[in-house]
Write a protein that holds these residues in place. Sequence first.
Motif, PDB file in Angstrom:
ATOM      1  N   ASP A 104       0.834  -1.202   0.000  1.00 58.97           N
ATOM      2  CA  ASP A 104       0.000   0.000   0.000  1.00 58.97           C
ATOM      3  C   ASP A 104       0.871   1.255   0.000  1.00 58.97           C
ATOM      4  OD1 ASP A 104      -3.085  -0.767   0.592  1.00 58.97           O
ATOM      5  OD2 ASP A 104      -1.744  -2.229   1.489  1.00 58.97           O
TER       6      ASP A 104
ATOM      7  N   ASP B  16       1.177   3.960  -3.108  1.00 59.06           N
ATOM      8  CA  ASP B  16       0.739   5.313  -2.793  1.00 59.06           C
ATOM      9  C   ASP B  16       1.685   6.363  -3.378  1.00 59.06           C
ATOM     10  OD1 ASP B  16      -1.317   6.861  -1.293  1.00 59.06           O
ATOM     11  OD2 ASP B  16       0.466   7.638  -0.280  1.00 59.06           O
TER      12      ASP B  16
ATOM     13  N   ARG C 197       0.543   7.520  -6.803  1.00 55.03           N
ATOM     14  CA  ARG C 197      -0.851   7.972  -6.908  1.00 55.03           C
ATOM     15  C   ARG C 197      -0.997   9.100  -7.930  1.00 55.03           C
ATOM     16  NH1 ARG C 197      -5.290   7.526  -3.468  1.00 55.03           N
ATOM     17  NH2 ARG C 197      -4.008   6.434  -1.920  1.00 55.03           N
TER      18      ARG C 197
ATOM     19  N   GLU D 156      -4.999  -5.499  -5.943  1.00 62.08           N
ATOM     20  CA  GLU D 156      -5.961  -4.861  -5.056  1.00 62.08           C
ATOM     21  C   GLU D 156      -5.294  -3.736  -4.268  1.00 62.08           C
ATOM     22  OE1 GLU D 156      -9.347  -3.697  -3.527  1.00 62.08           O
ATOM     23  OE2 GLU D 156      -9.150  -5.242  -5.087  1.00 62.08           O
ATOM     24  N   ALA D 157      -4.051  -3.942  -3.840  1.00 59.55           N
ATOM     25  CA  ALA D 157      -3.330  -2.883  -3.131  1.00 59.55           C
ATOM     26  C   ALA D 157      -3.126  -1.678  -4.042  1.00 59.55           C
ATOM     27  CB  ALA D 157      -1.982  -3.412  -2.638  1.00 59.55           C
TER      28      ALA D 157
ATOM     29  N   ARG E 135      -5.070  -0.799  -6.491  1.00 62.51           N
ATOM     30  CA  ARG E 135      -6.374  -0.147  -6.653  1.00 62.51           C
ATOM     31  C   ARG E 135      -6.709   0.726  -5.438  1.00 62.51           C
ATOM     32  NH1 ARG E 135      -8.142  -5.653  -8.085  1.00 62.51           N
ATOM     33  NH2 ARG E 135      -7.709  -5.927 -10.308  1.00 62.51           N
ATOM     34  N   ARG E 136      -6.297   0.280  -4.254  1.00 60.72           N
ATOM     35  CA  ARG E 136      -6.550   1.097  -3.059  1.00 60.72           C
ATOM     36  C   ARG E 136      -5.822   2.432  -3.133  1.00 60.72           C
ATOM     37  NH1 ARG E 136      -6.355  -4.014  -0.337  1.00 60.72           N
ATOM     38  NH2 ARG E 136      -4.164  -3.748   0.207  1.00 60.72           N
TER      39      ARG E 136
END
Length: 426
Positions: free
Chosen positions: A344, A348, A351, A374-375, A377-378
């Motif tokens: 994550d 980030d 981003r 999935e990480a 996408r977060r």
Amino acid sequence: MDPVSERLRARHPQKIDLSLDRIRRLLRAVGDPQDRLAPVVHVAGTNGKGSTVALIRAMAEAAGLSVSVYTSPHLVRFNERIRLAGQLIEDAELEAILDRLEAVDGDITATVFEMTTAAAFLAMAETPADLTIIEVGLGGRLDATNVIDRTRLSVITPVDHDHAEFLGTDLAGIAGEKAGILRPGVPAVIARQPDIAFEVIEAEAGRLRVPLTVLGRDFDAWAERGGLTFQAEDRLLDLPAPALVGHHQIANAGVAIAAALELGLPEDAIARGLRGVRWPARMQPLTAGPYADLARARGAELWLDGGHNPHAARALADALAALDLRQPRPTALITGMLANKDADGFFDAFRLAQAPVLTVPFEGACRSPADLAEAARRAGLAAEPMVDVETALKAALAEGAGRVLICGSLYLAGEVLGASPETWPT
């Protein structure tokens, strides 16, 4: 897996158990070779260790010194870890060194990294050289490399969070582990640090009466007119930019220059070292091998980096932004990571870039591509799991990517470089 790695994993525990008892006993059994090394530069830190080692080595070799180097991990072949007076250790010599060490291992039961470190020290002690550069494996205070009583110079690169399962999540505690390589009265060069990390390092240096030379306080380095400017209290140097790509390499180069000056290397050798430095899988442009051929056929750039934590990801994102500023191109990431890394935090950092992510597996304890996607996408990134790097690269190119970065793990980088002898590190 190469034969030496297979041998070590078959005969020695693969666990990480931070302790100096076993390595001291093993080294004592072969005559304490760590006490017979050429003058040692010991390098610890979270990020930038390998690049800084490569820069110091390039500068020292440009000055005519023969340099032995111990780094980890390797990318393709185990031999990459041990460089003796400028050359990677030969298979036959490495096997013979391991035979001698395993003959005395007995009830010591040294781990893989401890055996690796002992092999490096024994081989280095028996190969004449002018300088030894040793990279810490993990932490510092209890790392197997930290058995040398007297070093010539200590270097601590930026400290950040990583290896939380061994070093914890407290930055002050992590900095304390890194500061464990400091030796009484031995000079140390320190990269720019978070305030809390520097306070710990400075306190330990004060206790040991270590003279500190600190980036941002005693010297600085910055990019200027396509080159690098280095300023200290007693000099101002106009130098070429380091051959390593990325703005973060300016700071690494500044630390290496300060270290080189502490070692008494001449300024012209420092300049030649900056121009000639090579360090694979650190924003490395891939121009050979099957993956490069696929990218070239579509007119795309292909890059490779093994950075695997949020601090490294921020440096990568900055490097991509700089490339895009010079030549805008649609960018895609192909990412694989170990299961214990902060995915994550890694994603980030990208981003703002909004680059699509294709997640891939690799041999070992990697995070599943589905979980990794999935990480991503977060973090607000479009992400899709893929079965392997080749499939991911073809998909990225088919979607029009003109710049592709393979990143997230040195193990993944090793698999990519290992795909062709053309790309094996030498």
